[in-house]
Scaffold this motif. Sequence first.
Motif, PDB file in Angstrom:
ATOM      1  N   GLY A   4       0.807  -1.213   0.000  1.00  0.00           N
ATOM      2  CA  GLY A   4       0.000   0.000   0.000  1.00  0.00           C
ATOM      3  C   GLY A   4       0.841   1.263   0.000  1.00  0.00           C
ATOM      4  O   GLY A   4       0.528   2.230  -0.699  1.00  0.00           O
ATOM      5  N   SER A   5       1.912   1.263   0.778  1.00  0.00           N
ATOM      6  CA  SER A   5       2.770   2.445   0.787  1.00  0.00           C
ATOM      7  C   SER A   5       3.506   2.583  -0.533  1.00  0.00           C
ATOM      8  O   SER A   5       3.786   3.698  -0.988  1.00  0.00           O
ATOM      9  N   TRP A   6       3.806   1.446  -1.186  1.00  0.00           N
ATOM     10  CA  TRP A   6       4.446   1.531  -2.495  1.00  0.00           C
ATOM     11  C   TRP A   6       3.492   2.152  -3.503  1.00  0.00           C
ATOM     12  O   TRP A   6       3.889   3.004  -4.306  1.00  0.00           O
ATOM     13  N   LYS A   7       2.230   1.721  -3.477  1.00  0.00           N
ATOM     14  CA  LYS A   7       1.246   2.273  -4.423  1.00  0.00           C
ATOM     15  C   LYS A   7       1.078   3.769  -4.201  1.00  0.00           C
ATOM     16  O   LYS A   7       1.017   4.538  -5.162  1.00  0.00           O
ATOM     17  N   PHE A   8       1.000   4.202  -2.947  1.00  0.00           N
ATOM     18  CA  PHE A   8       0.878   5.630  -2.659  1.00  0.00           C
ATOM     19  C   PHE A   8       2.106   6.383  -3.161  1.00  0.00           C
ATOM     20  O   PHE A   8       1.982   7.437  -3.792  1.00  0.00           O
ATOM     21  N   GLY A   9       3.288   5.842  -2.899  1.00  0.00           N
ATOM     22  CA  GLY A   9       4.519   6.485  -3.361  1.00  0.00           C
ATOM     23  C   GLY A   9       4.596   6.555  -4.874  1.00  0.00           C
ATOM     24  O   GLY A   9       5.039   7.558  -5.437  1.00  0.00           O
ATOM     25  N   ALA A  10       4.173   5.496  -5.548  1.00  0.00           N
ATOM     26  CA  ALA A  10       4.218   5.475  -7.009  1.00  0.00           C
ATOM     27  C   ALA A  10       3.247   6.486  -7.605  1.00  0.00           C
ATOM     28  O   ALA A  10       3.583   7.208  -8.545  1.00  0.00           O
ATOM     29  N   ARG A  58      12.582  -0.047  -8.544  1.00  0.00           N
ATOM     30  CA  ARG A  58      13.624  -0.978  -8.084  1.00  0.00           C
ATOM     31  C   ARG A  58      13.192  -1.651  -6.787  1.00  0.00           C
ATOM     32  O   ARG A  58      13.372  -2.862  -6.614  1.00  0.00           O
ATOM     33  N   VAL A  59      12.608  -0.881  -5.889  1.00  0.00           N
ATOM     34  CA  VAL A  59      12.116  -1.447  -4.630  1.00  0.00           C
ATOM     35  C   VAL A  59      11.019  -2.459  -4.907  1.00  0.00           C
ATOM     36  O   VAL A  59      10.980  -3.535  -4.304  1.00  0.00           O
ATOM     37  N   ARG A  60      10.147  -2.146  -5.835  1.00  0.00           N
ATOM     38  CA  ARG A  60       9.048  -3.054  -6.185  1.00  0.00           C
ATOM     39  C   ARG A  60       9.606  -4.389  -6.677  1.00  0.00           C
ATOM     40  O   ARG A  60       9.144  -5.455  -6.297  1.00  0.00           O
ATOM     41  N   ARG A  61      10.620  -4.320  -7.532  1.00  0.00           N
ATOM     42  CA  ARG A  61      11.189  -5.550  -8.087  1.00  0.00           C
ATOM     43  C   ARG A  61      11.911  -6.359  -7.015  1.00  0.00           C
ATOM     44  O   ARG A  61      11.794  -7.574  -6.947  1.00  0.00           O
ATOM     45  N   ASN A  62      12.647  -5.680  -6.139  1.00  0.00           N
ATOM     46  CA  ASN A  62      13.434  -6.388  -5.127  1.00  0.00           C
ATOM     47  C   ASN A  62      12.581  -6.927  -3.982  1.00  0.00           C
ATOM     48  O   ASN A  62      12.951  -7.926  -3.366  1.00  0.00           O
ATOM     49  N   ASP A  63      11.463  -6.261  -3.670  1.00  0.00           N
ATOM     50  CA  ASP A  63      10.629  -6.687  -2.554  1.00  0.00           C
ATOM     51  C   ASP A  63       9.477  -7.601  -2.957  1.00  0.00           C
ATOM     52  O   ASP A  63       8.725  -8.050  -2.101  1.00  0.00           O
ATOM     53  N   ALA A  64       9.326  -7.896  -4.228  1.00  0.00           N
ATOM     54  CA  ALA A  64       8.208  -8.721  -4.685  1.00  0.00           C
ATOM     55  C   ALA A  64       8.168 -10.088  -4.013  1.00  0.00           C
ATOM     56  O   ALA A  64       7.081 -10.535  -3.613  1.00  0.00           O
TER      57      ALA A  64
END
Length: 84
Positions: A4-10, A58-64
Amino acid sequence: MTRGSWKFGAWSAGGQIVISALLTLNKLWPDDGLDVLSFWIYTVWFTISVIQFAHLLRVRRNDAPFWDEDEARRSDWDRRGRQL
């Protein structure tokens, strides 16, 4: 970082990219000295926004794998709860 925080940041980085690009294009042909300064400020803002968005990708790819593991754990917990 959670999903959720990734989506908000994106979404916020995407919004910043669009706004700063529009402001930069608006100041592309300056009339006076202050417009030149604001053009460079908006250009730097655009560059920082693009760098922020690239970092989020990059965070999205590494944390998937961690997010997938967390979702699997939650679905297992939900499945066990429904069996009770």
